[in-house]
Design an enzyme around this catalytic site. Sequence first.
Site, PDB file in Angstrom:
ATOM      1  N   SER A   1      48.819  33.448  11.459  1.00  7.48           N
ATOM      2  CA  SER A   1      49.376  33.970  10.208  1.00  7.48           C
ATOM      3  C   SER A   1      50.074  35.308  10.364  1.00  7.48           C
ATOM      4  CB  SER A   1      48.266  34.099   9.155  1.00  7.48           C
ATOM      5  OG  SER A   1      47.814  32.818   8.761  1.00  7.48           O
TER       6      SER A   1
ATOM      7  N   GLU B   1      42.424  43.737  69.423  1.00  4.20           N
ATOM      8  CA  GLU B   1      43.881  43.658  69.362  1.00  4.20           C
ATOM      9  C   GLU B   1      44.557  43.606  70.727  1.00  4.20           C
ATOM     10  OE1 GLU B   1      46.031  43.314  66.739  1.00  4.20           O
ATOM     11  OE2 GLU B   1      44.203  42.916  65.574  1.00  4.20           O
TER      12      GLU B   1
END
Length: 691
Positions: free
Chosen positions: A363, A103
Amino acid sequence: MAPPRAPKSAAPPPSAFRRWMKCLMVWGGGLALLGLVFLGFAVAFAAQSLPSYAALKATQPGQTILIRARDGRELVEIGPSFGEWLNYKDIPESMTNAMVAVEDKRFHSHLGVDPFRLTGALVEGLTGSRARVGGTSTITQQLARNLFLNNNRSLDRKAREAVLAMALEWKFSKEQILELYLNKVYFGGGAYGIDSASRKFFSHPATDLTVGEAAIIAGLVKAPSRYSPTSDTQAAVDRAKVVLRLMREQGYITPDQAMVDVSAVQLKEQAGQNSVRYFTDWVLPQLDIILPETYEPIEVWTTLDVGMQRAATAAIESNTPGGAQGALVSLDRDGAILALVGGTDYVASNFNRATTAMRQPGSAWKLFVYLAALEAGYTPEDKVVDTPVTIDGWSPRNSNGRNVGETDLRTAFAYSINTVAAQLGNEVGFGTVASMARRFGVTSEVETYPSMVLGSSEVRVIEMTQAFAAIAAKGTAIEPYGITKVTGASGEVLYRHASRRNAALVPDYVVAGATDLLQAAVQTGTGRAAQIGRPVAGKTGTTSSNKDGWFIGFSSGVTTGVWMGRDDAKPVPGLQGGRAPAQAFAAFMRYAVKDRPVEEFDVTLELPEWQLEPDEEAMFGDPEDYYYIDEQGNLVEPDRRDPSQSPFGVEGEGAPPAASEDFLEEATGGEIPRAPPRRPPSQPAMKPPEY
């Protein structure tokens, strides 16, 4: 005598370019010096304004939301997760080295802003080059952003970030900055700080991190979601290899250490909170609606029953056919969600099939057709005819390909006879059926084509369950809900669910008739697999080519809907509503109602007066044999349509009135004029006056 010397020529005047360059250097230097002075004052002022180190340690980014079950047990904690705070001396050196290497390799030498990175960013901005690998923000800048700023990329925010970073460097040591950063940086999955990340991904504290594990964690900062080892292991391994290479190049580890097999690192097994996350995913967005904006930690108390949720998960997992998905929603009699399962595995797929997926109900939709028929005057005992039928070019067929002829409404529903449902829908009107579905809580789009009576319109599982729950609640509207109350950090109640008095959706006799039909479907019809040793009412649903299977029913105040099928809507061999879905329903409901009293269904039809009036004409023979009343109110015998042929003699003579005068007076509320007394035949009638 020596000749006189020629006078020296004057020096040539400086060129305009040199004059401009000199002015630019002077003014530029002056402005730069002024800028540095201004920057120094800004940094000094920011440093004086910064909170103390203890205060910065105590701050926590984000909002923590603790979700509890109905009995108060913790279900899941959403938001930031913080492990133990590690002092700098307790942080493994491999962890600090890995983070600095990947970093901010000049972390130990710069003053908060890396001039090399800044120059590279300016060159990139001017040339459009994408050659740089690293970002422009140093570790200190990232810390400043995490502590005080947002993530937008404006020039103003970057300038403030740089000032705050230099202020942090002014006020705190490098060790303190690294300690703050490593305990607060976000690593994905809600984990803030290396200890939380280590426990989440490796099941041990950060003090025990190996070189390979430290490389994985350090690699997450750039893109926590992309490199998360729980979502993409290979991406996490590849990123960790980059970190190890940078550590070797910068002298933090030996070439042998850099050769560590990152893929051999043991990751924590993500046993899923699994199905409970389907429920929490549905509940959490509702907080934006019911709560004022707040960032304090909150506790959300829900309706979910932990035992029922486990039973529902087991029922779906053990009964869903291979390659298919399953969903389940269970509601208490007031609409409280007791269990919700949106799929067979949340970790594999977090798509919520219980609340989001749109599927054809088959159904199971016939409930609305028969509700409309019952409201129109049908009863379960009424005779209907199962015969081939064509409606607007549509010819429905029964699943067995046969027709049974005359039957009753109860049998037609129990055995899910399609042709009868089509005739009923056509008779009451397809718009009426759609309106009935809307009345019972279906909000999805409903078509009014004839085929809609067989469930061609797509709906959600939670909608259909809500509709059936209204029948279980004796025709009262039901609104599913999952949050009972929300409390703040100090225990104050921020929200409490308020029960609403809902109006009846249909008359009592319609509810009794529908319950009768639904109970018959389980006792003798297609839903027999849903029997659990106590009264159950419900309905199966199966779509064409076995793409969807449904069972929805209720018992002892608990209503449960089950759906199964494939996400790509391909056929599932053998899938029918009366099989796996009904079996999953029964497996769950045996647990769900085990501590509830047995409740018998009220199927007594107390019909309204308009349905109880005897149709006496139907009890007699040919219509030509009927007596009737003519326009003057005279009784006319069969085949005597000519009043002159009345058995009572001349028209009007001897004919009894159609109704008594006492009845007419009572019905009209006024006195009926009395006819004058009849004169003896010997006296001539008085001639009425002429006008």
